[in-house]
Design an enzyme around this catalytic site. Sequence first.
Site, PDB file in Angstrom:
ATOM      1  N   GLY A 144      -0.430  -2.221  -5.618  1.00  0.00           N
ATOM      2  CA  GLY A 144       1.095  -2.614  -4.866  1.00  0.00           C
ATOM      3  C   GLY A 144       2.076  -2.373  -6.095  1.00  0.00           C
ATOM      4  O   GLY A 144       2.563  -1.784  -6.644  1.00  0.00           O
ATOM      5  N   ALA A 145       2.990  -1.047  -4.685  1.00  0.00           N
ATOM      6  CA  ALA A 145       4.140  -0.246  -5.191  1.00  0.00           C
ATOM      7  C   ALA A 145       5.193  -0.863  -5.279  1.00  0.00           C
ATOM      8  O   ALA A 145       6.361  -0.169  -4.952  1.00  0.00           O
ATOM      9  CB  ALA A 145       3.940   1.007  -4.745  1.00  0.00           C
ATOM     10  N   ASN A 231      -0.075 -15.520  -4.796  1.00  0.00           N
ATOM     11  CA  ASN A 231      -0.582 -14.456  -5.079  1.00  0.00           C
ATOM     12  C   ASN A 231      -2.544 -15.183  -5.598  1.00  0.00           C
ATOM     13  O   ASN A 231      -2.927 -13.251  -5.011  1.00  0.00           O
ATOM     14  CB  ASN A 231      -0.207 -14.205  -6.616  1.00  0.00           C
ATOM     15  CG  ASN A 231       1.148 -13.688  -6.280  1.00  0.00           C
ATOM     16  OD1 ASN A 231       2.095 -13.270  -5.525  1.00  0.00           O
ATOM     17  ND2 ASN A 231       2.043 -14.293  -7.653  1.00  0.00           N
ATOM     18  N   VAL A 254      -2.156  -7.758 -13.702  1.00  0.00           N
ATOM     19  CA  VAL A 254      -0.528  -7.597 -13.750  1.00  0.00           C
ATOM     20  C   VAL A 254       0.239  -9.157 -13.410  1.00  0.00           C
ATOM     21  O   VAL A 254       0.811  -9.564 -13.594  1.00  0.00           O
ATOM     22  CB  VAL A 254      -0.050  -6.479 -14.429  1.00  0.00           C
ATOM     23  CG1 VAL A 254       1.490  -7.302 -14.571  1.00  0.00           C
ATOM     24  CG2 VAL A 254      -0.612  -5.512 -14.503  1.00  0.00           C
ATOM     25  N   ASN A 256       1.034 -12.247 -11.256  1.00  0.00           N
ATOM     26  CA  ASN A 256       0.690 -13.519 -12.097  1.00  0.00           C
ATOM     27  C   ASN A 256       1.342 -14.918 -10.857  1.00  0.00           C
ATOM     28  O   ASN A 256       0.990 -14.341  -9.664  1.00  0.00           O
ATOM     29  CB  ASN A 256       2.898 -13.797 -12.096  1.00  0.00           C
ATOM     30  CG  ASN A 256       3.100 -13.793 -13.793  1.00  0.00           C
ATOM     31  OD1 ASN A 256       2.188 -13.130 -14.813  1.00  0.00           O
ATOM     32  ND2 ASN A 256       4.133 -12.790 -14.167  1.00  0.00           N
ATOM     33  N   HIS A 311       0.240 -16.503 -20.973  1.00  0.00           N
ATOM     34  CA  HIS A 311       1.883 -15.176 -20.417  1.00  0.00           C
ATOM     35  C   HIS A 311       2.653 -16.977 -20.089  1.00  0.00           C
ATOM     36  O   HIS A 311       2.777 -16.715 -18.792  1.00  0.00           O
ATOM     37  CB  HIS A 311       1.153 -14.497 -19.494  1.00  0.00           C
ATOM     38  CG  HIS A 311       2.711 -13.578 -19.073  1.00  0.00           C
ATOM     39  ND1 HIS A 311       4.191 -13.311 -20.455  1.00  0.00           N
ATOM     40  CD2 HIS A 311       2.970 -13.665 -17.961  1.00  0.00           C
ATOM     41  CE1 HIS A 311       3.708 -12.680 -19.219  1.00  0.00           C
ATOM     42  NE2 HIS A 311       4.143 -13.251 -18.176  1.00  0.00           N
TER      43      HIS A 311
HETATM   44  P1  NAD Z   1       7.461  -6.324  -6.229  1.00  0.00           P
HETATM   45  O1  NAD Z   1       7.953  -7.286  -4.760  1.00  0.00           O
HETATM   46  O2  NAD Z   1       8.563  -5.362  -6.896  1.00  0.00           O
HETATM   47  O3  NAD Z   1       6.175  -6.041  -6.082  1.00  0.00           O
HETATM   48  C1  NAD Z   1       4.777  -6.567  -5.420  1.00  0.00           C
HETATM   49  C2  NAD Z   1       4.609  -5.379  -4.453  1.00  0.00           C
HETATM   50  O4  NAD Z   1       2.933  -5.861  -4.579  1.00  0.00           O
HETATM   51  C3  NAD Z   1       5.199  -5.344  -3.396  1.00  0.00           C
HETATM   52  O5  NAD Z   1       5.709  -3.852  -2.974  1.00  0.00           O
HETATM   53  C4  NAD Z   1       3.941  -6.457  -2.277  1.00  0.00           C
HETATM   54  O6  NAD Z   1       4.371  -5.205  -1.074  1.00  0.00           O
HETATM   55  C5  NAD Z   1       3.012  -5.717  -2.107  1.00  0.00           C
HETATM   56  N1  NAD Z   1       2.161  -6.078  -1.984  1.00  0.00           N
HETATM   57  C6  NAD Z   1       2.213  -7.511  -1.860  1.00  0.00           C
HETATM   58  N2  NAD Z   1       0.661  -7.849  -1.368  1.00  0.00           N
HETATM   59  C7  NAD Z   1      -0.327  -6.879  -1.261  1.00  0.00           C
HETATM   60  C8  NAD Z   1      -1.366  -6.543  -1.030  1.00  0.00           C
HETATM   61  N3  NAD Z   1      -2.735  -6.896  -0.343  1.00  0.00           N
HETATM   62  N4  NAD Z   1      -2.434  -4.855  -1.443  1.00  0.00           N
HETATM   63  C9  NAD Z   1      -1.104  -4.264  -1.996  1.00  0.00           C
HETATM   64  N5  NAD Z   1      -0.407  -4.493  -1.737  1.00  0.00           N
HETATM   65  C10 NAD Z   1       0.393  -5.642  -1.673  1.00  0.00           C
HETATM   66  O7  NAD Z   1       7.086  -7.136  -7.471  1.00  0.00           O
HETATM   67  P2  NAD Z   1       7.195  -6.812  -9.013  1.00  0.00           P
HETATM   68  O8  NAD Z   1       8.126  -7.078  -9.841  1.00  0.00           O
HETATM   69  O9  NAD Z   1       6.062  -5.695  -8.767  1.00  0.00           O
HETATM   70  O10 NAD Z   1       5.759  -8.092  -9.696  1.00  0.00           O
HETATM   71  C11 NAD Z   1       4.718  -8.254  -9.299  1.00  0.00           C
HETATM   72  C12 NAD Z   1       3.788  -8.870  -9.248  1.00  0.00           C
HETATM   73  O11 NAD Z   1       3.951  -8.575 -11.261  1.00  0.00           O
HETATM   74  C13 NAD Z   1       4.337 -10.377  -9.409  1.00  0.00           C
HETATM   75  O12 NAD Z   1       3.292 -11.252  -9.462  1.00  0.00           O
HETATM   76  C14 NAD Z   1       4.719 -10.615 -10.750  1.00  0.00           C
HETATM   77  O13 NAD Z   1       5.067 -12.251 -11.452  1.00  0.00           O
HETATM   78  C15 NAD Z   1       3.718 -10.113 -12.163  1.00  0.00           C
HETATM   79  N6  NAD Z   1       4.621  -9.655 -13.766  1.00  0.00           N
HETATM   80  C16 NAD Z   1       3.750  -9.742 -14.260  1.00  0.00           C
HETATM   81  C17 NAD Z   1       3.783  -9.942 -15.950  1.00  0.00           C
HETATM   82  C18 NAD Z   1       2.878  -9.946 -17.154  1.00  0.00           C
HETATM   83  O14 NAD Z   1       3.646 -10.034 -17.978  1.00  0.00           O
HETATM   84  N7  NAD Z   1       1.688 -10.034 -16.250  1.00  0.00           N
HETATM   85  C19 NAD Z   1       4.998  -9.351 -15.184  1.00  0.00           C
HETATM   86  C20 NAD Z   1       6.178  -8.472 -14.713  1.00  0.00           C
HETATM   87  C21 NAD Z   1       5.515  -9.090 -13.358  1.00  0.00           C
END
Ligand code: NAD
Length: 444
Positions: A144-145, A231, A254, A256, A311
């Site tokens: 996930g970039a 997700n 990470v 959610n 969380h």
């Molecule tokens: P984002 O949309 O900027 O990035 C997510 C990326 O995942 C996208 O670039 C997408 O193309 C990629 N993706 C989707 N399916 C994929 C797959 N099968 N393989 C590879 N890549 C894939 O979102 P973000 O802001 O980076 O957040 C990512 C996740 O982290 C979300 O679920 C968000 O809710 C979660 N998050 C968790 C916490 C925590 O404390 N645990 C904090 C912030 C965000």
Amino acid sequence: MSPRVVGADDVDSAAQAGILAVGPRDVVTPLARERARERGVEIVVATPGTTAAVSGDRRARPTSSVPAGDPGPGAAATSSVAPPRPAPAAPRPSPAGARPPTVTGRSATAPRPVRPPSGALFRRGAPLPRAVRPGAVRRAVVVGAGNVGTVTAMRLADADVFGEIVLVDVDEGRARGVALDLAHSAALGGFATRVRGCETVEEAGAADYVVITAGRARQPGMSRADLVGTNAAIVGDVAARLARTSPDAVLVVVTNPLDEMTQHAWRASGFPAERVVGMAGVLDTARFRALAAPAAPDRPDRVRALALGSHGEEMVIPLSQATVGGGPLTDAVDRAVLDAAVDRARGSGAEVVGLLRSGSAFLAPGTAAASMVLAMVRDTGEVLPAAVLADGAYGIRGVYVGLPVRLGRGGVREIVEVDLAPAELAALRAAADRIRERVGALAP
Ligand code: NAD
């Protein structure tokens, strides 16, 4: 004078002077050494006749540079030769073969609960954390970039401990674009780590550590739970494929909703539980520390706390365990102010989402995920809050929930049981029950 334990707080206190003098028999904790490196504080051993650098900047330093009034009878001495130190053991190439997590029980013979839950906890006889050679750990993969993945990769690259960092994203070109951009910062960030991007975990190759950020992020009006269906499909697929490509890796989840996705990734990977952890507590704790510090008043990094439970709504920040400058936080700050800080920390994710209007928080989350990986790589023995499979600790079993854990090279070394107040323990158990219900609804 009897030897004293020199902790991270001592390093913090010496940060302005840039130097911390210790006695020859003093015990410098692993975290204190780590903190000294981070903050550029030089720890010097002051002995009659010599003063030698032991940590932080390892260059020997002439005694005359020790500020006047610094403790140690060697203040007028001249030697600046670093004392011989044991050679660091070779780093393990992969975290495979880690010990399973153990639980500190509450029987009469069990070790006492560790308190305060400071990052400076020192396990007697523990190997001192080593400065990790650049490139010593083969590969970290960030799946996930997007926003969080990008910041995670950047923090990991800046640490300069990996041979290679690989970003993976299904959005064609995205991971390669971010990787190229990040690679261009190598000379500025001072790292030699190679950075590469690709579209699949198969192309990424075997990793020692994998951070899973793939998935959708929240939009205004959405709860984390609203992301669960989408997700779960992504995380389940990614984890199952990682089990084939990186069978020895530690997975840091990470995506959610965090607790449910971590348990889902554990099941889908088939990995032992100590090699699948979720990142949320480090972030939630950091938010609380940032919010409580101005009232303390002190620096956020001198406020210690633990965000446990889920969380989300069932986050538990036990104030009985919170400290500032080594003393109870509740002695320094009005209880109502602390309760407000807890509430705001619990809602901080939504607060950021509301302000951004598109996407969710990423700077602190990415930094938090990277700090967990680096705590493992550096084997600091730090106690951090993380989503782990509870195995009886706190009377909770068989569900992923935020608990204090000691991380090591191979993932979770142990779950640490701290002495919670009865209401805090009840809230933690309630959080685990709620997560269990949601995980049950998710089960295939
Ligand atoms: P984002 O949309 O900027 O990035 C997510 C990326 O995942 C996208 O670039 C997408 O193309 C990629 N993706 C989707 N399916 C994929 C797959 N099968 N393989 C590879 N890549 C894939 O979102 P973000 O802001 O980076 O957040 C990512 C996740 O982290 C979300 O679920 C968000 O809710 C979660 N998050 C968790 C916490 C925590 O404390 N645990 C904090 C912030 C965000």
